[in-house]
Design an enzyme around this catalytic site. Sequence first.
Site, PDB file in Angstrom:
ATOM      1  CG  HIS A 193      -8.575  -6.701   1.216  1.00 54.08           C
ATOM      2  ND1 HIS A 193      -7.698  -5.949   0.507  1.00 54.08           N
ATOM      3  CD2 HIS A 193      -7.765  -7.755   1.962  1.00 54.08           C
ATOM      4  CE1 HIS A 193      -6.588  -6.404   0.644  1.00 54.08           C
ATOM      5  NE2 HIS A 193      -6.595  -7.423   1.292  1.00 54.08           N
TER       6      HIS A 193
ATOM      7  CB  CYS B 252       2.202  -7.817   3.368  1.00 50.62           C
ATOM      8  SG  CYS B 252       0.529  -8.094   2.351  1.00 50.62           S
TER       9      CYS B 252
ATOM     10  CE  LYS C 240      -0.680  -3.887   3.761  1.00 52.75           C
ATOM     11  NZ  LYS C 240      -1.138  -5.186   3.267  1.00 52.75           N
TER      12      LYS C 240
ATOM     13  CG  HIS D   2      -7.646 -11.804   3.293  1.00 53.82           C
ATOM     14  ND1 HIS D   2      -7.681 -12.091   2.182  1.00 53.82           N
ATOM     15  CD2 HIS D   2      -6.652 -10.570   3.537  1.00 53.82           C
ATOM     16  CE1 HIS D   2      -6.826 -11.306   1.354  1.00 53.82           C
ATOM     17  NE2 HIS D   2      -6.122 -10.340   2.035  1.00 53.82           N
TER      18      HIS D   2
ATOM     19  CG  ASP E 132      -0.551  -6.786   6.360  1.00 58.82           C
ATOM     20  OD1 ASP E 132      -0.387  -5.414   6.747  1.00 58.82           O
ATOM     21  OD2 ASP E 132      -0.469  -7.079   5.354  1.00 58.82           O
TER      22      ASP E 132
ATOM     23  CG  ASP F  59      -4.460  -6.847   3.594  1.00 67.94           C
ATOM     24  OD1 ASP F  59      -3.899  -6.277   2.826  1.00 67.94           O
ATOM     25  OD2 ASP F  59      -4.958  -7.986   3.356  1.00 67.94           O
TER      26      ASP F  59
ATOM     27  CG  HIS G 297      -9.962  -6.663  -2.459  1.00 65.19           C
ATOM     28  ND1 HIS G 297      -8.871  -7.216  -2.551  1.00 65.19           N
ATOM     29  CD2 HIS G 297      -9.759  -5.318  -2.738  1.00 65.19           C
ATOM     30  CE1 HIS G 297      -7.798  -6.615  -2.988  1.00 65.19           C
ATOM     31  NE2 HIS G 297      -8.484  -5.240  -2.950  1.00 65.19           N
TER      32      HIS G 297
HETATM   33  C1  VGL Z   1      -0.951 -10.744   2.646  1.00 65.25           C
HETATM   34  C2  VGL Z   1      -2.118 -11.967   1.074  1.00 65.25           C
HETATM   35  C3  VGL Z   1      -2.926 -11.188   0.871  1.00 65.25           C
HETATM   36  C4  VGL Z   1      -0.148 -10.074   3.670  1.00 65.25           C
HETATM   37  C5  VGL Z   1      -2.261  -9.667   2.361  1.00 65.25           C
HETATM   38  O1  VGL Z   1      -0.059  -9.608   4.607  1.00 65.25           O
HETATM   39  O2  VGL Z   1       1.164 -11.056   3.329  1.00 65.25           O
HETATM   40  N1  VGL Z   1      -0.955 -11.878   1.910  1.00 65.25           N
HETATM   41  N2  VGL Z   1      -3.230 -10.140   1.666  1.00 65.25           N
HETATM   42 ZN    ZN Z   2      -4.901  -8.846   1.660  1.00 62.35          ZN
END
Ligand code: VGL
Ligand code: ZN
Length: 217
Positions: free
Chosen positions: A61, A164, A119, A94, A21, A59, A65
């Site tokens: 979405h 994550c 994901k 996000h 991420d 990440d 979401h």
């Molecule tokens: C993440 C919160 C929501 C991360 C992703 O990459 O840690 N945290 N989505």
């Molecule tokens: Zn996320």
Amino acid sequence: MSPSHNLPPLNDRRCALVVIDMQNDFIPGGQLAVQGGDEIVPLINRLGARFRNVVIAQDWHPAGHVSFASSHPGRAPFDSVQLPYGAQTLWPDHCVQGSHGARLHADLDLPHAQLIVRKGCNRDIDSYSAFVEADRRTPTGLAGYLKERGIDSVYLVGLALDYCVAWSALDARAAGFSTALIVDACRAIDLDGSLQRALGEMESAGVKLIDSMALPT
Ligand code: VGL
Ligand code: ZN
């Protein structure tokens, strides 16, 4: 025990670096900025160059979401709600598919990365982990991809250490991979003690927490 825990050399065919991420929304200035997220980009680039196998998680979405506070009237970011699969922390919008915030950081330089696994694509299920979604049943396919290629050791870096990266590390262990998290190549959100909790869970699960200086050559 040796400082590198007798891990195989990083360029071994059985090893992969999994970069979690490293996207604009998790970098200062983004929608869900992780403090210091930009600082680890050069180290991740240097580490990546030492691995034969590199995989990137993103990440990704859809708008609306279930993890977005904006999808739950009356709720605010960082509240927790109960969903069919359990407790879910709500986040600012996000990493919306195709947005600038969802793009990988422009300075990330991993041209030999072989796979980008996306994901959190299912509107009704979050996925911190790059391996299994938050319902704890739906696989992303990453474990199968790595195993089919004969990879049995994974090293994790990226954002956020306590969400994550930690969930991915725990699932990598559960899937039978020898798993190491390179601590100085991660940064954490640290929401309500989440960092200490994540470190404890990973230690109990047998995830090796190592510093980049202690890596095998
Ligand atoms: C993440 C919160 C929501 C991360 C992703 O990459 O840690 N945290 N989505
Ligand atoms: Zn996320």
